[in-house]
Write an enzyme that holds these catalytic residues in place. Structure first.
Site, PDB file in Angstrom:
ATOM      1  CG  PHE A 252     -17.709 -25.580 -18.075  1.00 44.05           C
ATOM      2  CD1 PHE A 252     -17.136 -24.763 -19.036  1.00 44.05           C
ATOM      3  CD2 PHE A 252     -19.086 -25.759 -18.092  1.00 44.05           C
ATOM      4  CE1 PHE A 252     -17.922 -24.122 -19.986  1.00 44.05           C
ATOM      5  CE2 PHE A 252     -19.879 -25.123 -19.032  1.00 44.05           C
ATOM      6  CZ  PHE A 252     -19.292 -24.306 -19.992  1.00 44.05           C
TER       7      PHE A 252
ATOM      8  CB  THR B  28     -14.689 -25.271 -25.553  1.00 44.87           C
ATOM      9  OG1 THR B  28     -14.442 -24.010 -24.926  1.00 44.87           O
ATOM     10  CG2 THR B  28     -13.486 -26.173 -25.324  1.00 44.87           C
TER      11      THR B  28
ATOM     12  CB  CYS C  88     -13.389 -24.052 -17.568  1.00 48.79           C
ATOM     13  SG  CYS C  88     -13.349 -22.647 -18.694  1.00 48.79           S
TER      14      CYS C  88
END
Length: 839
Positions: A397, A272, A404
């Protein structure tokens, strides 16, 4: 309640449902197009009658992003990713024991303190990218996603597992990357294939299994080699996985779960972030006004050869660019939840228990009702004020407890890398590139190249990374002196901490107070609920976690809510909150709540609540609050400060037996043995049964020699100590004494290092990797396993970390005094002058 309605749905194709409407090579993007046609909420049916509701409007997303009513679902691609990521943090189910255990163990590895340690390693890898680009011919182009993938893989490999993929020294990608990309691509395609298709595609299935085994092979090798090498003092993610225990269960991770966690971090830790950097560079090329502002900030901030941690945190506009890139092109483009119970969305759309609900981030991040009419435009200034960001419409996120945990890692790395690229290069859009988005499980620009031109013709020294030094000067030592008026009143420092930052601050506060003669105790908030003292001070240091209390503060918060008004009268307190404005809607929510509730329930606030932002000038804000805290404390508790010059000599008021005819050399006597000591007592001293005799231990000569050698001293040298009687009463002052005598008889060289000592060692360590290792030892779990369990003393650590430049004078201040051990007197008759004493 409005009349219940059916959720909009496109036309179906018999048993295929809505599958033919989805582009198997770009599923999320095709779903976004359907959203434009059917609105911010619509239903899609797949094989076997399975369905998912897709949301892309702020009001709908706000309703489902609620951990109480919805939880993470592994439907779709994640179900197939689980084949190689198992019950790791990304693909584990919230209810699985391993997910909770790993989350508790690994969250501290992403604290602000940990980021400081990772920084030098991030610079190491970023410098490799800069050096490679600096050597390119002027007509050579850069494959941006390829280079960013190499960079981010090498970064997580080094920071997380002390493993160098050396991607910039190889033409082709590491086999792990090839297998990972293949596996992710196959997992995405399997999502939209029927069970019969999956069974028929035997060759693809075999390749999928082969790619999985290839990834397992590398990761299992990493685990095996680390276990065989033993504990070498590493403090990276792998070391924590292998040694740390879950603070709730006391259990460790098994090797299979460690394998899944490593694969998870290697995928999520680079895939990512590489997409984020690629999109950010694309957007800069297409927006010269923004690029100009970025260059101006970089040139005024990155003034040293290599960026320091503090300089990177000051790149505010670069961070805004990255946030805006994530808004327009979220590299993890969707996440899926499921309903825990039957519910009704928006008071009109009923959904059943376990119904899947997917969030389409590219559409959500362009919702004009949240972002305004210019939502399609690239405008980093949207993020200038975190309070104005519509957080229900910004979820790059993820959400809630399943968000995350590596967000700070990714953003710090991306800010550093983008800053270094702009510091050294002019970016050239030589093909007038038109964006083509490529999707596996993540999004990246496809076939994106550019050219770069050195802004400074000087090519960077390839060995510069080995000489990175911290930009932060050692903190001032505590002022020598003595507090007058404490009168044995205690200080209780409580913390609520998931990541270790708040705990570290709490322990440091207690250590500083102890150095100045204040009886201090440190505990979690939960340990002291309903036990707040009224005869001293209470300092609370806590964070918020997605708007909720940390795990070791939940009971305290619940108790505080139920306390009657005025019940806490007499408690005097101060609160400090550690937070991150990236989570603006819940920033400081728990510290603020505790501070307000304590006041409402009758406690007295002796110093205003302090706060610090992990995305801002955290250290500066913390130091300013501590300065105010101590000043307020002096006033509130009627304390006076006397510096060395004004201080009176202070005796211990304990007289011990002297003139032994026999000396006890051992620090610990065997409790199953009795030893007879013949002693002479001073005139007038009478010993009776039950009296106590204090016996001073001494340090073995080998320990004394080690200290002398470490500080390059001579043991026979005599010194005169001039110091505060309040903090060094165990040392003779104003008279000559040999170093050997001090080190043998006056200080404890064997005690395990305290948090305060670790902090001081880290402050005076000039080698960044060693500095990070020392800082990491202060974290919850690591401190118990690495320091207390192994009885590592400050001397042990000074010998291990030669780059620590702690002055000998400070060493003497930090080591604790040797204390007597007390033994009961057992006599056949009352003694005076001499006799036999059994101990």
């Amino acid at each position: 309640m409005e009349k219940l309605m059916r959720i909009p749905q496109p036309k179906t194709f018999g048993p295929l449902g809505n599958v033919p409407l989805i582009d198997k090579d770009a599923p999320t993007l095709s779903l976004c197009k359907l959203s434009e046609e059917y609105g911010p909420i619509f239903r899609m049916e797949f094989f076997g009658g399975f369905s998912t509701i897709f949301l892309s409007g702020q009001e709908w997303v706000a309703e489902v992003c609620n951990d109480s009513n919805f939880d993470k679902s592994l439907a779709g691609g994640l179900h197939f990713v689980r084949a190689f990521a198992g019950d790791g943090l990304f693909t584990g189910k919230t209810q699985e024991l391993n997910w909770q255990k790993a989350h508790n163990i690994l969250v501290p590895s992403f604290s602000q303190q940990a980021m400081k340690g990772y920084h030098s390693m991030m610079v190491d890898i970023a410098l490799q990218l800069v050096q490679k680009w600096a050597r390119l011919d002027q007509n050579e182009s850069v494959d941006v996603p390829d280079n960013m993938t190499r960079l981010t893989l090498d970064t997580i490999g080094l920071c997380g597992f002390n493993y160098r993929f050396n991607s910039f020294y190889q033409e082709s990608h590491n086999p792990f990357i090839v297998s990972m990309v293949n596996a992710l691509d196959e997992a995405m395609h399997q999502t939209h294939e029927s069970i019969y298709q999956n069974k028929l595609l035997i060759s693809k299935k075999r390749q999928f299994e082969s790619d999985i085994q290839s990834m397992f092979s590398l990761v299992d090798k990493l685990i095996k080699e680390r276990r065989e090498s033993g504990d070498q003092g590493e403090t990276d993610l792998l070391a924590r996985m292998l040694s740390a225990k879950d603070p709730q269960t006391g259990e460790q991770l098994d090797d299979e779960n460690i394998r899944y966690q490593i694969i998870t971090f290697l995928i999520a830790g680079h895939e990512t972030t590489s997409g984020l950097l690629s999109f950010a560079l694309y957007l800069l090329l297409k927006n010269p006004d923004v690029m100009k502002k970025a260059y101006e900030e970089v040139d005024s901030t990155l003034t040293s050869h290599l960026p320091s941690y503090k300089q990177v945190t000051q790149l505010k506009y670069i961070r805004m660019i990255l946030n805006e890139a994530l808004r327009l092109y979220p590299t993890a483009p969707q996440f899926t939840l499921y309903a825990k119970e039957d519910t009704v969305l928006g008071d009109k759309y009923p959904i059943k228990k376990r119904q899947n609900v997917a969030i389409l981030l590219p559409q959500l991040h362009r919702d004009k009702s949240a972002w305004g009419e210019d939502a399609e435009e690239f405008r980093p200034e949207r993020f200038a004020d975190p309070k104005k960001v519509p957080h229900d419409a910004y979820k790059p996120f993820g959400n809630g407890q399943r968000a995350c945990i590596g967000m700070q890692f990714a953003l710090h790395e991306a800010t550093l890398v983008l800053g270094m690229i702009l510091q050294h290069f002019e970016l050239i859009d030589h093909t007038n590139y038109e964006l083509k988005i490529k999707q596996t499980m993540t999004l990246k620009p496809g076939d994106f190249t550019m050219r770069v031109k050195l802004r400074d013709k000087k090519i960077l020294d390839p060995f510069a990374a080995t000489t990175i030094t911290s930009s932060e000067k050692p903190k001032q030592q505590a002022q020598s002196g003595k507090l007058i008026g404490v009168n044995d009143r205690p200080l209780l420092v409580l913390y609520g901490s998931n990541m270790g930052t708040a705990e570290g601050i709490a322990r440091e506060l207690a250590d500083v107070a102890s150095l100045h003669g204040i009886r201090s105790e440190v505990a979690t908030l939960d340990e002291k609920m309903d036990q707040l003292p009224t005869d001293g001070a209470v300092i609370i240091v806590t964070s918020s976690y997605n708007g909720r209390p940390p795990k070791n503060a939940r009971k305290f918060v619940k108790w505080l809510e139920s306390v009657d008004a005025r019940q806490l009268k007499g408690v005097q307190y101060a609160v400090f909150g550690a937070g991150d404005r990236n989570w603006a809607n819940t920033y400081q929510s728990i510290p603020t709540f505790i501070d307000e509730q304590l006041a409402l329930k009758g406690a007295t606030r002796f110093s205003l609540r302090g706060e610090a932002d992990a995305s801002g000038e955290f250290e500066k804000q913390l130091e300013e609050w501590k300065q105010r805290l101590w000043e307020d404390g002096l006033e509130a508790f009627n304390l006076n400060w006397e510096s060395d010059e004004k201080q009176l000599e202070s005796g211990l008021n304990i007289e011990f037996v002297t003139n032994h005819k026999k000396t006890v050399e051992n620090n610990v006597l065997n409790s199953n043995q009795h030893e007879v000591l013949n002693i002479s007592t001073p005139d007038g001293i009478v010993c009776q049964d039950g009296d106590k005799i204090g016996v001073f231990p001494s340090n073995p000569p080998v320990l004394v020699s080690r200290v002398i050698k470490r500080f390059k001293l001579e043991g026979k040298d005599q010194v005169v100590i001039k110091a505060s009687a309040g903090t060094l009463d165990h040392l003779p002052k104003g008279q000559p004494v040999t170093l050997n005598d001090i080190l043998k008889n006056m200080v404890n060289l064997q005690q395990p290092a305290t948090h305060k000592q670790l902090h001081e060692l880290a402050v005076h360590t000039v080698c960044p990797p060693h500095k990070f290792e020392l800082e990491a030892m202060m974290e919850e779990g690591i401190y118990e396993n690495r320091v207390l369990e192994k009885q590592l003393s400050m001397l042990d650590l000074l010998e291990r970390y030669e780059a620590c430049e702690l002055p000998f004078e400070r060493f003497l201040e930090l080591v604790s005094p040797l204390k007597p051990k007390y033994y009961s007197v057992s006599t056949e008759k009352q003694m005076s002058g001499s006799g036999s004493v059994f101990v």
